[in-house]
Design an enzyme around this catalytic site. Structure first.
Site, mmCIF file in Angstrom:
data_model
loop_
_atom_site.group_PDB
_atom_site.id
_atom_site.type_symbol
_atom_site.label_atom_id
_atom_site.label_comp_id
_atom_site.label_asym_id
_atom_site.label_seq_id
_atom_site.Cartn_x
_atom_site.Cartn_y
_atom_site.Cartn_z
ATOM 1 C CE LYS A 72 50.100 -0.934 28.872
ATOM 2 N NZ LYS A 72 51.385 -0.918 28.155
ATOM 3 C CB THR A 144 60.198 -4.883 22.847
ATOM 4 O OG1 THR A 144 58.917 -4.461 22.383
ATOM 5 C CG2 THR A 144 60.448 -4.296 24.226
ATOM 6 N N GLY A 174 63.776 -11.151 34.904
ATOM 7 C CA GLY A 174 62.617 -11.439 34.060
ATOM 8 C C GLY A 174 63.095 -12.105 32.790
ATOM 9 N N GLY A 179 63.111 -10.618 27.767
ATOM 10 C CA GLY A 179 64.355 -10.884 28.508
ATOM 11 C C GLY A 179 65.211 -11.940 27.825
HETATM 12 N N1 LIG Z 1 56.717 -7.469 24.871
HETATM 13 C C1 LIG Z 1 56.849 -6.211 24.486
HETATM 14 O O1 LIG Z 1 56.854 -5.898 23.283
HETATM 15 C C2 LIG Z 1 57.056 -5.128 25.510
HETATM 16 C C3 LIG Z 1 57.072 -3.792 25.081
HETATM 17 C C4 LIG Z 1 57.305 -2.789 26.023
HETATM 18 C C5 LIG Z 1 57.467 -3.116 27.365
HETATM 19 N N2 LIG Z 1 57.399 -4.426 27.743
HETATM 20 C C6 LIG Z 1 57.566 -4.737 29.163
HETATM 21 O O2 LIG Z 1 58.711 -5.573 29.320
HETATM 22 C C7 LIG Z 1 58.504 -6.507 30.387
HETATM 23 C C8 LIG Z 1 58.704 -7.924 29.869
HETATM 24 O O3 LIG Z 1 57.802 -8.155 28.820
HETATM 25 P P1 LIG Z 1 57.632 -9.618 28.192
HETATM 26 O O4 LIG Z 1 56.817 -9.447 26.972
HETATM 27 O O5 LIG Z 1 58.964 -10.304 28.116
HETATM 28 O O6 LIG Z 1 56.753 -10.312 29.320
HETATM 29 P P2 LIG Z 1 56.711 -11.882 29.674
HETATM 30 O O7 LIG Z 1 55.458 -12.056 30.436
HETATM 31 O O8 LIG Z 1 56.982 -12.724 28.479
HETATM 32 O O9 LIG Z 1 57.974 -12.063 30.647
HETATM 33 C C9 LIG Z 1 58.036 -11.553 31.930
HETATM 34 C C10 LIG Z 1 58.800 -12.575 32.774
HETATM 35 O O10 LIG Z 1 59.019 -11.988 34.062
HETATM 36 C C11 LIG Z 1 58.791 -13.007 35.039
HETATM 37 N N3 LIG Z 1 58.484 -12.327 36.285
HETATM 38 C C12 LIG Z 1 57.295 -11.863 36.718
HETATM 39 N N4 LIG Z 1 57.445 -11.264 37.919
HETATM 40 C C13 LIG Z 1 58.758 -11.346 38.218
HETATM 41 C C14 LIG Z 1 59.543 -10.885 39.301
HETATM 42 N N5 LIG Z 1 59.001 -10.212 40.325
HETATM 43 N N6 LIG Z 1 60.880 -11.135 39.295
HETATM 44 C C15 LIG Z 1 61.446 -11.817 38.266
HETATM 45 N N7 LIG Z 1 60.741 -12.277 37.214
HETATM 46 C C16 LIG Z 1 59.424 -12.028 37.188
HETATM 47 C C17 LIG Z 1 57.696 -13.869 34.471
HETATM 48 O O11 LIG Z 1 57.716 -15.160 35.048
HETATM 49 C C18 LIG Z 1 58.056 -13.893 32.977
HETATM 50 O O12 LIG Z 1 58.911 -14.973 32.652
HETATM 51 C C19 LIG Z 1 57.080 -6.225 30.906
HETATM 52 O O13 LIG Z 1 57.167 -5.335 31.988
HETATM 53 C C20 LIG Z 1 56.413 -5.518 29.737
HETATM 54 O O14 LIG Z 1 55.388 -4.642 30.151
HETATM 55 C C21 LIG Z 1 57.225 -5.439 26.846
#
Ligand SMILES: NC(=O)c1ccc[n+]([C@@H]2O[C@H](COP(=O)([O-])OP(=O)(O)OC[C@H]3O[C@@H](n4cnc5c(N)ncnc54)[C@H](O)[C@@H]3O)[C@@H](O)[C@H]2O)c1
Length: 315
Positions: A72, A144, A174, A179
């Site tokens: 990472k 994902t 989230g 989400g």
């Molecule tokens: N995008 C991918 O392909 C992928 C792959 C594997 C894992 N993930 C993990 O999945 C999660 C979501 O990814 P994403 O791409 O949708 O990210 P994103 O940044 O698009 O969405 C995350 C959302 O969570 C909200 N948020 C932040 N802190 C928060 C809290 N404490 N409580 C509630 N909401 C909160 C943010 O405002 C945002 O809208 C992350 O942890 C990421 O590491 C994503």
């Protein structure tokens, strides 16, 4: 105990900003993992994050049967990031990636996206998920989310004996790119979403404030925001039967898995549920698989979760 192969922290010569790569393992093959761009209270928090996340990538690749190890990288945001500075720090980060000679290959993560990968690619061949118009597979959020939905399918069969979540109450913490796609994929379920960003609120789904998301009575909880959300304290307050979500490193420490089990809550580990993006990207970009064939591999998460929940063996 130190279990990583390498941790390199550098101050970028163009940007003056700190970027780092943690290489957890190359035992199974070159290590892959996302590049996170984020603000941290202290540099030591960034180091702890990159070490935890890189280890999770090794587990993720192993559970998904991908011949890669885990790594990472983190770009520490400690000043306003103008477009020029963003470009500079990405080029600095590309130099750091090159120091690994191909042992680390980066994709996007929280705070970065396909356009940033395009900047990395100017200086390093080791960047995935370029925009589609530049020959990459773009954002991995769709695959994902599809993988999480596959995991939910197997887990709902195991926990509720139902083929899907129709009629069940599902809370998604989230409402970001993954989400939102999960929310839209939950046919027939009562979906409640939550986000620290109020502007994400929509009439399409129910809403709870973020500090309530882990206390609401529901059937399923989907952590889709940040890591470290399942702690000994939060577990006491949970009122759900199943937890499946994409957020990386959901447990504050491994002992929390035992606490969830004691409370009769089924938890699908995030390194299994969140693997859809990396499975899809590597299938397309390394193996040359087509879109549908790559999605079929992502759907394999359903069988992995079924095996995990019935035999305790995910791979
Ligand atoms: N995008 C991918 O392909 C992928 C792959 C594997 C894992 N993930 C993990 O999945 C999660 C979501 O990814 P994403 O791409 O949708 O990210 P994103 O940044 O698009 O969405 C995350 C959302 O969570 C909200 N948020 C932040 N802190 C928060 C809290 N404490 N409580 C509630 N909401 C909160 C943010 O405002 C945002 O809208 C992350 O942890 C990421 O590491 C994503």
């Amino acid at each position: 105990m130190w279990e990583h192969e390498r941790l390199v922290v550098r101050t970028g010569k163009r940007s003056g900003m700190t970027t780092m790569v943690a290489l957890h393992s190359t035992d199974a093959g070159p290590a892959v993992g996302g590049c996170r761009m984020k603000t941290y209270p202290q540099i030591t928090d960034a180091i702890a994050d990159v070490l935890r996340l890189s280890k999770a990538m090794t587990l993720k690749c192993s559970a998904a049967g991908i011949p890669h190890g885990g790594a990472k990288s983190v770009i520490v945001v400690d000043r306003p990031v103008t477009p020029q500075r963003r470009r500079d720090v990405l080029l600095d980060h590309a130099d750091l990636i090159n120091e690994f000679g191909g042992a680390y290959r980066a994709g996007p993560d929280v705070g970065t996206g396909p356009d940033d990968m395009l900047v990395l690619k100017e200086l390093t061949p080791y960047a995935y998920c370029l925009p589609e118009e530049h020959g990459g597979t773009g954002s991995s959020s769709g695959p994902t989310a599809r993988g999480v939905l596959a995991a939910l399918k197997a887990a709902s069969q195991h926990v509720f004996g139902t083929n899907g979540l129709a009629g069940k109450k599902v809370v998604i913490s989230g409402f970001g790119s993954v989400g939102e796609l999960i929310a839209r994929g939950l046919e027939g379920a009562e979906v409640i979403v939550s986000d620290v960003d109020e502007s994400r609120r929509t009439d399409e789904f129910g809403w709870v404030p973020p500090d309530q998301a882990y206390k609401v009575k529901a059937d399923v909880l989907v952590p889709a925001a940040v890591g470290g959300v399942l702690s000994p304290e939060t577990v006491k307050e949970l009122d759900v039967r199943l937890i499946v979500g994409p957020a990386n490193n959901q447990l504050t420490d491994d002992s929390v898995a035992g606490l969830l089990e004691e409370r009769g809550i089924v938890w699908v580990p995030d390194h299994v549920a969140s693997a859809g993006g990396v499975i899809y990207t590597l299938a397309r970009e390394d193996d040359g698989a087509g879109h549908e064939a790559a999605l079929t591999r992502v759907d394999g998460i359903e069988a992995t979760v079924r095996r995990l929940l019935t035999t305790g063996q995910g791979t």
